[in-house]
Design an enzyme around this catalytic site. Structure first.
Site, PDB file in Angstrom:
ATOM      1  N   GLY A   1     -10.650 -17.538  13.021  1.00 22.74           N
ATOM      2  CA  GLY A   1     -10.623 -16.080  13.188  1.00 22.74           C
ATOM      3  C   GLY A   1     -11.271 -15.285  12.064  1.00 22.74           C
ATOM      4  O   GLY A   1     -11.237 -14.059  12.090  1.00 22.74           O
ATOM      5  N   ASP A   2     -11.861 -15.942  11.063  1.00 25.50           N
ATOM      6  CA  ASP A   2     -12.504 -15.202   9.969  1.00 25.50           C
ATOM      7  C   ASP A   2     -13.926 -14.777  10.347  1.00 25.50           C
ATOM      8  O   ASP A   2     -14.783 -15.629  10.559  1.00 25.50           O
ATOM      9  CB  ASP A   2     -12.612 -16.085   8.713  1.00 25.50           C
ATOM     10  CG  ASP A   2     -11.331 -16.108   7.897  1.00 25.50           C
ATOM     11  OD1 ASP A   2     -10.522 -15.183   8.046  1.00 25.50           O
ATOM     12  OD2 ASP A   2     -11.169 -17.056   7.103  1.00 25.50           O
TER      13      ASP A   2
ATOM     14  N   ARG B   1     -16.825 -10.076   1.881  1.00 33.65           N
ATOM     15  CA  ARG B   1     -15.852  -9.008   2.123  1.00 33.65           C
ATOM     16  C   ARG B   1     -16.072  -7.858   1.150  1.00 33.65           C
ATOM     17  O   ARG B   1     -16.678  -8.032   0.095  1.00 33.65           O
ATOM     18  CB  ARG B   1     -14.404  -9.526   1.918  1.00 33.65           C
ATOM     19  CG  ARG B   1     -13.950 -10.559   2.923  1.00 33.65           C
ATOM     20  CD  ARG B   1     -13.725  -9.964   4.300  1.00 33.65           C
ATOM     21  NE  ARG B   1     -13.231 -10.965   5.240  1.00 33.65           N
ATOM     22  CZ  ARG B   1     -14.008 -11.801   5.933  1.00 33.65           C
ATOM     23  NH1 ARG B   1     -15.322 -11.770   5.783  1.00 33.65           N
ATOM     24  NH2 ARG B   1     -13.471 -12.655   6.785  1.00 33.65           N
TER      25      ARG B   1
ATOM     26  N   TYR C   1      -3.182  -8.391  15.731  1.00 36.28           N
ATOM     27  CA  TYR C   1      -3.009  -7.432  14.640  1.00 36.28           C
ATOM     28  C   TYR C   1      -4.031  -6.292  14.779  1.00 36.28           C
ATOM     29  O   TYR C   1      -3.675  -5.108  14.826  1.00 36.28           O
ATOM     30  CB  TYR C   1      -3.171  -8.135  13.286  1.00 36.28           C
ATOM     31  CG  TYR C   1      -3.378  -7.177  12.155  1.00 36.28           C
ATOM     32  CD1 TYR C   1      -2.401  -6.235  11.838  1.00 36.28           C
ATOM     33  CD2 TYR C   1      -4.569  -7.175  11.420  1.00 36.28           C
ATOM     34  CE1 TYR C   1      -2.612  -5.312  10.807  1.00 36.28           C
ATOM     35  CE2 TYR C   1      -4.775  -6.265  10.398  1.00 36.28           C
ATOM     36  CZ  TYR C   1      -3.802  -5.341  10.096  1.00 36.28           C
ATOM     37  OH  TYR C   1      -4.004  -4.427   9.100  1.00 36.28           O
TER      38      TYR C   1
ATOM     39  N   ILE D   1       0.845  -1.206   0.000  1.00 36.36           N
ATOM     40  CA  ILE D   1       0.000   0.000   0.000  1.00 36.36           C
ATOM     41  C   ILE D   1       0.875   1.250   0.000  1.00 36.36           C
ATOM     42  O   ILE D   1       0.617   2.216  -0.737  1.00 36.36           O
ATOM     43  CB  ILE D   1      -0.962  -0.039   1.214  1.00 36.36           C
ATOM     44  CG1 ILE D   1      -1.958  -1.181   1.009  1.00 36.36           C
ATOM     45  CG2 ILE D   1      -1.676   1.304   1.386  1.00 36.36           C
ATOM     46  CD1 ILE D   1      -2.762  -1.545   2.225  1.00 36.36           C
TER      47      ILE D   1
HETATM   48  N1  UDP Z   1      -9.987 -17.058   1.721  1.00 33.39           N
HETATM   49  C1  UDP Z   1     -10.127 -18.305   1.142  1.00 33.39           C
HETATM   50  N2  UDP Z   1      -9.033 -18.891   0.563  1.00 33.39           N
HETATM   51  C2  UDP Z   1      -7.811 -18.277   0.519  1.00 33.39           C
HETATM   52  C3  UDP Z   1      -7.673 -17.014   1.115  1.00 33.39           C
HETATM   53  C4  UDP Z   1      -8.783 -16.437   1.718  1.00 33.39           C
HETATM   54  O1  UDP Z   1     -11.214 -18.896   1.153  1.00 33.39           O
HETATM   55  O2  UDP Z   1      -6.858 -18.871  -0.023  1.00 33.39           O
HETATM   56  C5  UDP Z   1     -11.166 -16.414   2.323  1.00 33.39           C
HETATM   57  C6  UDP Z   1     -11.001 -16.092   3.792  1.00 33.39           C
HETATM   58  O3  UDP Z   1     -11.342 -17.185   4.584  1.00 33.39           O
HETATM   59  C7  UDP Z   1     -11.959 -14.907   3.927  1.00 33.39           C
HETATM   60  C8  UDP Z   1     -11.898 -14.219   2.573  1.00 33.39           C
HETATM   61  O4  UDP Z   1     -11.378 -15.192   1.663  1.00 33.39           O
HETATM   62  O5  UDP Z   1     -13.259 -15.383   4.129  1.00 33.39           O
HETATM   63  C9  UDP Z   1     -10.978 -13.010   2.560  1.00 33.39           C
HETATM   64  O6  UDP Z   1      -9.743 -13.405   3.120  1.00 33.39           O
HETATM   65  P1  UDP Z   1      -8.416 -12.575   2.915  1.00 33.39           P
HETATM   66  O7  UDP Z   1      -7.292 -13.340   3.565  1.00 33.39           O
HETATM   67  O8  UDP Z   1      -8.265 -12.231   1.470  1.00 33.39           O
HETATM   68  O9  UDP Z   1      -8.690 -11.218   3.684  1.00 33.39           O
HETATM   69  P2  UDP Z   1      -9.158 -10.956   5.222  1.00 33.39           P
HETATM   70  O10 UDP Z   1     -10.609 -10.600   5.126  1.00 33.39           O
HETATM   71  O11 UDP Z   1      -8.878 -12.173   6.025  1.00 33.39           O
HETATM   72  O12 UDP Z   1      -8.330  -9.794   5.639  1.00 33.39           O
END
Ligand code: UDP
Length: 327
Positions: free
Chosen positions: A286-287, A223, A143, A13
């Site tokens: 944690g998602d 997202r 984080y 960024i």
């Molecule tokens: N995700 C996924 N496979 C991957 C990477 C991410 O299914 O290889 C999913 C993750 O579980 C979340 C979404 O994609 O639901 C966005 O994840 P990312 O890591 O891109 O961003 P975050 O929202 O965690 O910052």
């Protein structure tokens, strides 16, 4: 010409923002220790100091040698899973690092700072609604918590020492420069769009989609994806806002559009016109199920609007990866 110090200006960024600032008439000094950033990402028009911002003595040297008008603090650690493993390192980089920066700003009477924060400060609190800046924060990992601590540290320091600040809470940033010369340079990205494109390009065998049993429209996480160039432009507008003498403020930066992970996989197939190999696996720890921005505030106060679509994000990242591999 106003001179901006960008910490972390060799990162993803930071480096895109450096270019955007210079294109809009600012001059830029970059401070980066290159621990995760890359020197090749730094715009050749910027001046570069290789140093760690947690080293206050080294960091102070910049202010001895340059006339700095404002600081954009992007330096820090940003990987959620790593922060769970190494909480002390995250507090050190993101809180102690910022404290050092602020001490130096106070010493050299720099009164304007912009700070990179994150939508993950909202944790699970925007599940059934878009997050406004008033949505209560609920960080669920070191984080997010260290970023929130940074926001508060800036707030109290600015109140005490007569500084002004702009803080951005970024949603899901992705994409690359349109000429494919700069993009996410991380070797093993954890994010969905880079991973999907890597799979299309044959660098990964299969894209794993984490969890299909969330309480969302198709069971996968939602997202809000924003193009790194839109985000970079927002920083220029935030900087302009500070130089106009406007009051300190905090803004969400997203697009207000939610896409599920399955929709991302389908969009990657549509945009690249290639078949994506993907499978559904267990949830990733944690998602949150859904993270979506309300951006009314930044639209009305900074007059900022995102210009790029999800397809633009996917295509620019895809072209960047193809270009990188062909060098
Ligand atoms: N995700 C996924 N496979 C991957 C990477 C991410 O299914 O290889 C999913 C993750 O579980 C979340 C979404 O994609 O639901 C966005 O994840 P990312 O890591 O891109 O961003 P975050 O929202 O965690 O910052």
């Amino acid at each position: 010409m106003k001179n901006i110090l960008v910490t972390g200006g060799a990162g993803y960024i930071g480096s895109h923002t450096v270019t955007e600032l210079i294109d809009h008439g600012y001059s830029v000094v970059v401070a980066d220790d290159l621990s995760t950033g890359s020197e090749a990402a730094i715009d050749s028009r910027a001046k570069f100091y290789k140093l760690d911002v947690t080293n206050q003595e080294a960091f102070s040297q910049i202010f001895e040698q340059e006339s700095i008008d404002a600081v954009l603090h992007c330096a820090g650690k940003i990987i959620v899973s790593e922060s769970m493993e190494k909480p002390l390192e995250y507090y050190d980089a993101n809180v102690t690092g910022l404290k050092n920066v602020l001490e130096v700003l106070v010493k050299y009477k720099i009164d304007k700072i912009m700070f990179s924060s994150t939508a993950s400060v909202y944790g699970n609190n925007c599940f059934d609604r878009k997050a406004t800046e008033e949505t209560p924060v609920a960080p669920v990992n070191p984080y997010a918590e260290t970023k929130y601590a940074g926001e508060r540290l800036i707030h109290w320091t600015a109140s005490r020492f007569n500084m002004r600040y702009v803080i951005f809470r970024y949603f899901n940033v992705a994409g690359a420069s349109l000429d494919s010369t700069n993009g996410l340079r991380v070797k093993n990205p954890t994010h969905i769009i880079p991973n999907a494109n890597k799979t299309i390009l044959g660098e990964n065998h299969v894209l794993q989609i984490f969890g299909q049993d969330y309480d969302t429209k198709d069971g996968t996480c939602i997202r809000d994806y924003i193009h790194v160039l839109d985000l970079a432009r927002a920083h220029v507008m935030g900087m302009d806002y500070l130089f106009e003498g406007q009051p300190s403020d905090l803004f969400n930066i997203g697009t207000e559009k939610g896409y599920s992970v399955t929709e991302i996989a389908q969009a990657v197939e549509r945009v690249t016109k290639r078949k994506l190999n993907y499978i559904y696996v267990d949830r990733r720890e944690g998602d949150p199920a859904s993270v979506l921005a309300d951006c009314s505030k930044v639209r009305s106060k900074l007059k900022w609007e995102p210009k790029y679509s999800l397809d633009d994000i996917i295509l620019s990242d895809y072209n960047w990866r193809k270009n990188k591999n062909s060098i």
